[in-house]
Design a protein around this motif. Structure first.
Motif, PDB file in Angstrom:
ATOM      1  N   HIS A 156      17.095 -60.946  27.305  1.00 25.68           N
ATOM      2  CA  HIS A 156      17.600 -59.842  28.388  1.00 25.68           C
ATOM      3  C   HIS A 156      19.289 -60.136  28.790  1.00 25.68           C
ATOM      4  O   HIS A 156      19.164 -59.874  29.862  1.00 25.68           O
ATOM      5  CB  HIS A 156      16.725 -59.887  29.671  1.00 25.68           C
ATOM      6  N   GLY A 157      20.008 -60.357  27.908  1.00 28.59           N
ATOM      7  CA  GLY A 157      21.390 -60.508  28.301  1.00 28.59           C
ATOM      8  C   GLY A 157      21.568 -61.651  28.980  1.00 28.59           C
ATOM      9  O   GLY A 157      22.471 -61.788  30.106  1.00 28.59           O
ATOM     10  N   PRO A 188      21.080 -58.305  33.126  1.00 31.91           N
ATOM     11  CA  PRO A 188      22.317 -59.003  32.211  1.00 31.91           C
ATOM     12  C   PRO A 188      23.306 -59.704  33.112  1.00 31.91           C
ATOM     13  O   PRO A 188      23.723 -59.160  33.985  1.00 31.91           O
ATOM     14  CB  PRO A 188      22.688 -58.086  31.329  1.00 31.91           C
ATOM     15  N   ARG A 189      23.683 -60.790  32.583  1.00 35.77           N
ATOM     16  CA  ARG A 189      24.882 -61.639  33.418  1.00 35.77           C
ATOM     17  C   ARG A 189      26.110 -61.201  32.890  1.00 35.77           C
ATOM     18  O   ARG A 189      26.233 -60.493  31.763  1.00 35.77           O
ATOM     19  CB  ARG A 189      24.781 -63.082  32.622  1.00 35.77           C
ATOM     20  N   PRO A 190      26.982 -61.141  33.751  1.00 36.03           N
ATOM     21  CA  PRO A 190      28.485 -60.799  33.503  1.00 36.03           C
ATOM     22  C   PRO A 190      29.141 -61.483  32.280  1.00 36.03           C
ATOM     23  O   PRO A 190      29.815 -60.717  31.381  1.00 36.03           O
ATOM     24  CB  PRO A 190      29.123 -61.078  34.609  1.00 36.03           C
ATOM     25  N   GLU A 191      28.715 -62.391  32.096  1.00 32.36           N
ATOM     26  CA  GLU A 191      29.268 -63.466  30.775  1.00 32.36           C
ATOM     27  C   GLU A 191      28.872 -62.597  29.362  1.00 32.36           C
ATOM     28  O   GLU A 191      29.623 -62.448  28.500  1.00 32.36           O
ATOM     29  CB  GLU A 191      28.974 -64.916  30.819  1.00 32.36           C
ATOM     30  N   ALA A 192      27.504 -62.284  29.555  1.00 38.19           N
ATOM     31  CA  ALA A 192      26.878 -61.780  28.321  1.00 38.19           C
ATOM     32  C   ALA A 192      27.471 -60.383  28.074  1.00 38.19           C
ATOM     33  O   ALA A 192      28.070 -60.084  27.004  1.00 38.19           O
ATOM     34  CB  ALA A 192      25.434 -61.586  28.263  1.00 38.19           C
ATOM     35  N   LEU A 193      27.885 -59.404  29.091  1.00 38.68           N
ATOM     36  CA  LEU A 193      28.176 -58.147  28.911  1.00 38.68           C
ATOM     37  C   LEU A 193      29.764 -58.148  28.608  1.00 38.68           C
ATOM     38  O   LEU A 193      30.277 -57.174  27.778  1.00 38.68           O
ATOM     39  CB  LEU A 193      28.391 -57.685  30.353  1.00 38.68           C
ATOM     40  N   THR A 194      30.508 -59.224  28.969  1.00 37.93           N
ATOM     41  CA  THR A 194      31.799 -59.421  28.655  1.00 37.93           C
ATOM     42  C   THR A 194      31.834 -59.627  27.136  1.00 37.93           C
ATOM     43  O   THR A 194      32.720 -59.222  26.365  1.00 37.93           O
ATOM     44  CB  THR A 194      32.723 -60.534  29.361  1.00 37.93           C
ATOM     45  N   ALA A 197      31.185 -56.417  24.918  1.00 41.27           N
ATOM     46  CA  ALA A 197      32.321 -55.781  25.037  1.00 41.27           C
ATOM     47  C   ALA A 197      33.460 -56.344  24.034  1.00 41.27           C
ATOM     48  O   ALA A 197      34.234 -55.387  23.387  1.00 41.27           O
ATOM     49  CB  ALA A 197      32.819 -55.415  26.242  1.00 41.27           C
ATOM     50  N   ALA A 198      33.654 -57.641  23.960  1.00 41.62           N
ATOM     51  CA  ALA A 198      34.719 -58.194  23.278  1.00 41.62           C
ATOM     52  C   ALA A 198      34.530 -57.956  21.877  1.00 41.62           C
ATOM     53  O   ALA A 198      35.514 -58.070  20.864  1.00 41.62           O
ATOM     54  CB  ALA A 198      34.710 -59.810  23.143  1.00 41.62           C
ATOM     55  N   VAL A 199      33.202 -57.709  21.340  1.00 40.41           N
ATOM     56  CA  VAL A 199      33.051 -57.381  19.911  1.00 40.41           C
ATOM     57  C   VAL A 199      33.123 -55.730  19.879  1.00 40.41           C
ATOM     58  O   VAL A 199      32.596 -55.383  18.538  1.00 40.41           O
ATOM     59  CB  VAL A 199      31.847 -58.000  19.160  1.00 40.41           C
ATOM     60  N   GLY A 200      33.329 -55.147  20.631  1.00 38.38           N
ATOM     61  CA  GLY A 200      33.439 -53.578  20.544  1.00 38.38           C
ATOM     62  C   GLY A 200      32.175 -52.958  20.648  1.00 38.38           C
ATOM     63  O   GLY A 200      31.873 -51.690  20.066  1.00 38.38           O
ATOM     64  N   ALA A 201      30.822 -53.518  21.131  1.00 40.06           N
ATOM     65  CA  ALA A 201      29.772 -52.862  21.217  1.00 40.06           C
ATOM     66  C   ALA A 201      29.430 -51.857  22.413  1.00 40.06           C
ATOM     67  O   ALA A 201      30.199 -52.241  23.419  1.00 40.06           O
ATOM     68  CB  ALA A 201      28.533 -53.810  21.400  1.00 40.06           C
TER      69      ALA A 201
END
Length: 345
Positions: A156-157, A188-194, A197-201
């Motif tokens: 769940h992120g 979802p946690r901010p660390e997971a969302l970041t 995003a870092a892999v362009g998803a």
């Protein structure tokens, strides 16, 4: 594409309405990634309402009543073949599901989730239950993580539901986070969302977008639909009786509610029936909601079609007949799957 169906997990509550919307009448493979209630709570109803050929889980028991009910249902349904989640490739027409290895028994329950890689031509998806860093690292180090189009966010992120090496290997185009609004875990946690995003998803969250459907094509392209009725392939039978001007579904619903079963309580005491199930010979079942009861000397009716239950009338919410005209068997089970009565005609 050939009409074969795999279902991975079932949420905390029965997902039958959505299976109905997608015209899923039977399931070839039903997978419980791990035995936490938010993943298996709806599977008992799925097993009793739809024919299922194979059921797979990680083989790890759990102490909850939800897990006990699910196992009791599987024991009763002899037509369902049990599969242990060992490394293998399962073919469903032109789609394959690769079952990944599960870590040793000393791993946490989340880290013993069933991991699956789905392939349809060049479209690839990764589904991993509530896997955390330990399991994701093991798969990554073994080379089990392919470049994927779709990633169902592990756990769940959560903050421990990703690793940067895992995401670098998967390189998903789309990450879907299955998560309840305002959940107590902050997922979802901010660390997971970041990290996503870092892999362009592109990240989609069910707490913000509602239901998310990703329709994959063999050439690797895909379409995303979001919203309350995502992937509703036809009119929603729960409401169409009032909104469909053609009246086709409305007439169908009226006809189906001409079919019903009556349960009579001949004693003077109320009988609580919350969690009980009424099943036909093919194990198509209706589960009574919590708090349901039959008052002393009273009765309740269970209608086949759609409607809103009021404590006296209950509705199976099916779009086709259940009880066979040429003979059938009605069986009532209590909340533990113990048979209370059987009526054969």
């Amino acid at each position: 594409p050939e009409g074969r169906t795999a279902m991975i997990d079932g949420g905390a509550d029965a997902p039958l309405r959505y299976l109905q919307q997608m015209s899923v009448d039977s399931i070839d493979l039903l997978v419980a990634t791990h035995p936490h209630t938010d993943h298996i709570g709806g599977l008992d109803d799925v097993l009793t309402a739809r024919p299922v050929r194979f059921f797979m889980d990680n083989g790890v028991p759990h102490s909850t009543a939800t897990y006990a009910r699910l196992m009791a249902t599987l024991d009763r349904l002899e037509e369902v073949t049990y599969l242990r989640a060992t490394p293998r490739t399962i073919t469903l027409g032109s789609v394959t599901l690769e079952v990944l290895p599960i870590p040793a028994a000393d791993a946490r329950l989340n880290d013993r989730s069933v991991g699956l890689v789905l392939r349809f031509g060049d479209f690839t998806a990764f589904l991993s239950g509530d896997s955390e860093a330990h399991q994701l690292n093991e798969w990554t180090s073994r080379g089990d993580v392919p470049d994927v189009v779709l990633l169902k966010a592990p756990h769940h992120g959560s903050v421990n539901g990703f690793t940067r090496d895992f995401l670098a290997a998967a390189r998903p185009d789309v990450v879907v986070v299955s998560v309840g609004a305002d959940n107590a875990y902050g997922h979802p946690r901010p660390e997971a969302l970041t990290a996503y995003a870092a892999v362009g998803a592109r990240v989609l969250r069910t707490d913000r977008s509602g239901h998310v459907t990703v329709l994959g094509h063999a050439d690797g392209s895909f379409e995303v639909v979001t919203g309350p009725d995502a992937r509703a392939l036809g009119p929603d039978p729960a409401t169409v009786g009032a909104t469909n001007a053609t009246g086709v579904w409305a007439g169908r619903l009226l006809h189906l509610n001409g079919e019903y079963a009556v349960l009579v309580n001949s004693s003077v005491e109320d009988v609580p029936i919350g969690g009980w199930r009424l099943c036909d010979l093919r194990s198509r079942c209706f589960r009574f909601p919590p708090g349901a009861r039959i008052v002393g000397g009273g009765q309740v009716r269970v209608y086949t079609g759609y409607g809103t239950s009021d404590g006296l009338s209950f509705f199976m919410n099916n779009d086709r007949a259940v009880w066979n005209n040429d003979g059938d068997e009605a069986t009532l089970f209590d909340e533990w799957g113990v048979m209370v009565l059987r009526y054969v005609y």
